[in-house]
Design a protein around this motif. Structure first.
Motif, mmCIF file in Angstrom:
data_model
loop_
_atom_site.group_PDB
_atom_site.id
_atom_site.type_symbol
_atom_site.label_atom_id
_atom_site.label_comp_id
_atom_site.label_asym_id
_atom_site.label_seq_id
_atom_site.Cartn_x
_atom_site.Cartn_y
_atom_site.Cartn_z
ATOM 1 N N CYS A 293 0.697 -1.292 0.035
ATOM 2 C CA CYS A 293 -0.083 -0.179 0.001
ATOM 3 C C CYS A 293 0.849 1.190 0.210
ATOM 4 O O CYS A 293 0.622 2.344 -0.500
ATOM 5 N N GLN A 294 1.966 1.258 0.764
ATOM 6 C CA GLN A 294 2.918 2.406 0.632
ATOM 7 C C GLN A 294 3.189 2.782 -0.670
ATOM 8 O O GLN A 294 3.771 3.918 -0.980
ATOM 9 N N HIS A 295 3.351 1.835 -1.532
ATOM 10 C CA HIS A 295 3.916 2.092 -3.156
ATOM 11 C C HIS A 295 2.784 2.744 -4.016
ATOM 12 O O HIS A 295 3.118 3.168 -4.925
ATOM 13 N N LEU A 296 1.560 2.342 -3.494
ATOM 14 C CA LEU A 296 0.513 2.970 -4.434
ATOM 15 C C LEU A 296 0.024 4.426 -4.410
ATOM 16 O O LEU A 296 -0.114 4.788 -3.353
ATOM 17 N N ARG B 198 -6.369 6.279 -0.974
ATOM 18 C CA ARG B 198 -6.174 7.371 0.279
ATOM 19 C C ARG B 198 -7.403 8.214 0.929
ATOM 20 O O ARG B 198 -7.709 8.461 1.934
ATOM 21 N N PHE B 199 -8.061 8.620 -0.080
ATOM 22 C CA PHE B 199 -9.227 9.413 -0.108
ATOM 23 C C PHE B 199 -10.498 9.150 -0.437
ATOM 24 O O PHE B 199 -11.473 9.691 -0.094
ATOM 25 N N GLY B 200 -10.856 7.673 -0.523
ATOM 26 C CA GLY B 200 -11.892 7.349 -1.173
ATOM 27 C C GLY B 200 -12.442 7.955 -2.532
ATOM 28 O O GLY B 200 -13.815 7.825 -2.578
ATOM 29 N N PRO C 228 -13.245 2.199 4.557
ATOM 30 C CA PRO C 228 -12.853 3.442 4.586
ATOM 31 C C PRO C 228 -11.636 3.927 3.800
ATOM 32 O O PRO C 228 -10.704 3.165 3.434
ATOM 33 N N PRO C 229 -11.631 5.010 3.589
ATOM 34 C CA PRO C 229 -10.383 5.633 2.829
ATOM 35 C C PRO C 229 -9.075 5.406 3.349
ATOM 36 O O PRO C 229 -9.192 5.526 4.721
ATOM 37 N N GLY C 230 -8.045 4.971 2.847
ATOM 38 C CA GLY C 230 -6.958 4.773 3.454
ATOM 39 C C GLY C 230 -6.417 3.606 4.515
ATOM 40 O O GLY C 230 -5.974 3.246 4.920
ATOM 41 N N HIS C 231 -7.533 2.741 3.988
ATOM 42 C CA HIS C 231 -7.660 1.458 4.790
ATOM 43 C C HIS C 231 -7.472 0.341 3.838
ATOM 44 O O HIS C 231 -7.958 0.205 2.537
ATOM 45 N N TYR C 232 -7.205 -0.961 4.493
ATOM 46 C CA TYR C 232 -7.581 -2.257 3.705
ATOM 47 C C TYR C 232 -8.351 -3.001 4.797
ATOM 48 O O TYR C 232 -8.381 -3.098 5.975
ATOM 49 N N TYR D 84 -3.974 2.286 6.737
ATOM 50 C CA TYR D 84 -2.491 2.505 6.060
ATOM 51 C C TYR D 84 -1.897 3.827 5.988
ATOM 52 O O TYR D 84 -0.699 3.977 5.744
ATOM 53 N N TRP D 85 -2.872 4.716 6.074
ATOM 54 C CA TRP D 85 -2.377 6.252 5.684
ATOM 55 C C TRP D 85 -3.585 6.915 6.208
ATOM 56 O O TRP D 85 -4.495 6.848 6.326
#
Length: 644
Positions: A115-118, A140-142, A200-204, A217-218
């Protein structure tokens, strides 16, 4: 963009369910379909493709060499070429030219650290048979939607709710979500459908053994007020830095194997994106502008001047009240959420015009207001909470001037006065009440007055703000921050993904198979903006100051100097010739209003009957309310909803 669907099962998938779900997502990916079902029938994936990159060989699902890991992707990964080259040097062999395939190899090598690379707009589903799990990732923002439901011990994921319904999830109203929707504070993880949630945005999300667990993750990371005070950069350095990250975001979003066009209004967001993009393009970019017959709402003249300045190809798209009425129901079906204005329908018609022009990809300007304090409530926050030495009389004068200059959208300005008691909880937690919550509270109270007796009883005693705040990391991400940044954070985590990016972005674009690319919601743009000094966002009363300066050479003078005017369509006018007003009349006197369980029909009809005699500003506020009733009535009808 594309459409994705998947699930983990207790038994086997009922015949035809997957095909029905894919058919419901056809508009998201009309170019091809792909499907995968595990040998034991315990999990499945489906994909409808809108081909943008790797036109000839980008079919999905993607698979590892032995078939143990399957993946479907909806969206775009920016900067993918460099990641692909690095992976190839490390021995990865690619089967397609699509940007999506980098996610598969990153997962195989790094697990969820991928996720950190996407970077981009995306939703991803991974069926990992090695771990008997299904993993769902949202950007990250949905920007891209991703829903899930746990039903009878089975877990289903999909790009849109309608696909979950086709998989057998029932369509029921959620009482608490209806209340929160009225105040526009529905949590980022909830839909209006009982038992259907969003990743949610920024989640897995990880689905195993019939259960779903969520992991962040962010997140938007604003500096504390003390950290902001130590920023030693000059204004010129901040402007140059912002220009650099925004230009890079636009450049990355110009990568495609098809033409990239642009939406264009008279606002600085779309004008700046088009102006900067045109400096990088080798031929005129086609720009599409909504044109209304009401001068208070029409920005087509400014858009035409902007297109001329930067050498773009200007394409106006006229939309009137009759057009809004004709396509209102279809737009609601695509949005899966209520409207407060006809602007969602207007965006639906704009994307149709883009599709009819043979285009698949457009730039959009959403996100700039969230990153840079563009909306009126953020300026109000600055006046009320960042002005300890400000003369109270001056504050009141400036607030009055804001109300006077935003007559087209009085609901976003608000009036000083009594506020609902539920906001006391917000003040206790944050130390103040963000203006956007306070302003929308009045709209919520008015909506609540029209609730049916049954719904009123079901939501009695519930604080609409409680669950929204409970789902925000207030202590770690908001405490100690400047009030303006707290307002930006809460809006970006609640209102942006569940409202703006739904009925003004992804859904209205994908309704006609159009991929919207959002440079202002680029990770690097967002992180740079979060750490920007407050006065570079709002300087005096001028919002988005840094954007004005960074794009000054590519925008017309009128746009550079123009105050923010939120996008809205003209309210219905009490006339036999106004199609939207007639749609109100027809719906509010139909069996459809009687059948829905949310509102009291008699109260709705009384409010509607009063509309012709109200002054314009009150008509505009009532129009917001009537849009809610109309759209929820149509939702109940189109989705076959059952009572709460």
């Amino acid at each position: 963009m594309c459409g994705i669907v998947g699930g983990t099962l207790r038994g086997t998938l009922e015949s035809g369910r997957l095909e029905a779900a894919l058919e419901s997502l056809h508009h998201r990916g009309p170019d091809s379909r792909g499907r995968w079902i595990a040998e034991d029938g315990a999990s499945f994936l489906g994909h409808t493709r809108l081909s943008i990159i790797g036109l000839d060989n980008g079919s999905q699902p993607l698979s590892d060499h032995d078939g143990n890991v399957q993946m479907v992707v909806n969206g775009e990964f920016y900067g993918y070429r460099k990641i692909r080259e690095n992976l190839q040097r490390e021995g990865c062999q690619f089967k397609t030219d699509s940007d999506s395939e980098i996610a598969l190899h990153l997962y195989l090598r790094e697990g969820m650290n991928m996720c950190q690379h996407l970077r981009g707009e995306y939703a991803v589903l991974i069926a990992d048979q090695r771990n008997r799990a299904m993993i769902a990732i949202r950007d990250r923002f949905g920007i891209n939607p991703l829903y899930y439901a746990v039903h009878n011990g089975e877990v289903f994921f999909a790009s849109e709710i309608k696909a979950l319904l086709e998989l057998g999830v029932p369509a029921r109203w959620c009482p608490q979500a209806l209340l929160q929707e009225s105040y526009l504070v529905r949590p980022h993880s909830h839909s209006l459908f009982q038992g259907i949630y969003t990743v949610p945005p920024g989640h897995y999300a990880v689905a195993q053994n019939g259960q779903v667990s969520l992991y962040p993750y962010w997140d938007m990371d604003f500096p504390t007020a003390e950290e902001l005070a130590t920023d030693s950069r000059s204004d010129e350095e901040v402007v140059a830095g912002f220009r650099e990250v925004l230009s890079d975001a636009i450049s990355e979003r110009m990568v495609a194997d098809v033409e990239v066009a642009s939406y264009l209004s008279g606002g600085i967001d779309s004008c700046a994106v088009l102006g900067l993009a045109q400096t990088m393009a080798t031929k005129p970019i086609r720009a599409f502008t909504l044109a209304f017959d009401d001068a208070l709402f029409d920005e087509s003249a400014l858009a035409e001047q902007q297109a001329k300045l930067c050498g773009a190809n200007y394409n106006p798209v006229p939309v009137g009240a009759n057009d809004l009425a004709d396509y209102y129901s279809d737009a609601v079906w695509h949005a899966e959420t209520p409207f407060v204005n006809g602007h969602g329908v207007a965006k639906y018609l704009l994307s149709r015009a883009v599709r009819d022009a043979g285009i698949k990809v457009v730039f959009t300007g959403e996100g700039a207001d969230e990153m840079l304090g563009g909306y009126v409530p953020f300026r109000r926050d600055l006046l009320l909470y960042n002005s300890e030495s400000q003369d109270p009389a001056t504050v009141q004068r400036l607030l009055a001037e804001m109300r006077e200059s935003n007559k087209a959208v009085p609901a976003l300005v608000g009036n000083e006065g009594a506020r609902c008691a539920e906001l006391d909880l917000v003040e206790r937690q944050l130390g103040f009440v963000p203006s956007w919550m306070e302003i929308f509270a009045g709209m919520g109270d008015k909506t609540r007055e029209l609730f049916s007796a049954d719904l009123t009883a079901r939501v009695a005693g519930i604080n609409p703000y409680a669950m929204s705040l409970a789902r925000l990391p207030v202590a770690s991400q908001m405490s100690g921050r400047d009030p303006l940044n707290q307002g930006l954070y809460s809006w970006s985590r609640i209102h942006l993904p569940n409202f703006i990016l739904t009925f003004l972005s992804d859904r209205m674009e994908m309704a006609h198979s159009i991929e919207g690319r959002v440079p202002f919601l680029d990770t690097r743009v967002a992180e740079f903006s979060a750490h920007m000094p407050i006065h570079m966002k709002i300087k005096g009363m001028r919002e988005k100051h840094v954007l004005r300066e960074a794009a000054r050479d590519v925008i017309i003078e009128e746009v550079y100097n123009r105050e923010k005017h939120p996008f809205a369509t003209p309210p219905a006018k009490a006339s036999d010739n106004d199609g939207l007003y007639q749609l109100y009349a027809d719906t509010f006197h139909s069996k459809a209003l009687e059948d829905q369980p949310v509102f009291d029909p008699a109260a709705v009809r009384k409010a509607f009957a009063a509309m012709p005699d109200l002054p314009f500003e009150q008509q505009a506020l009532l129009d917001n309310l009537l849009n809610r009733v109309l759209s929820m009535t149509l939702m109940h009808q189109r989705f076959g909803m059952s009572s709460p």
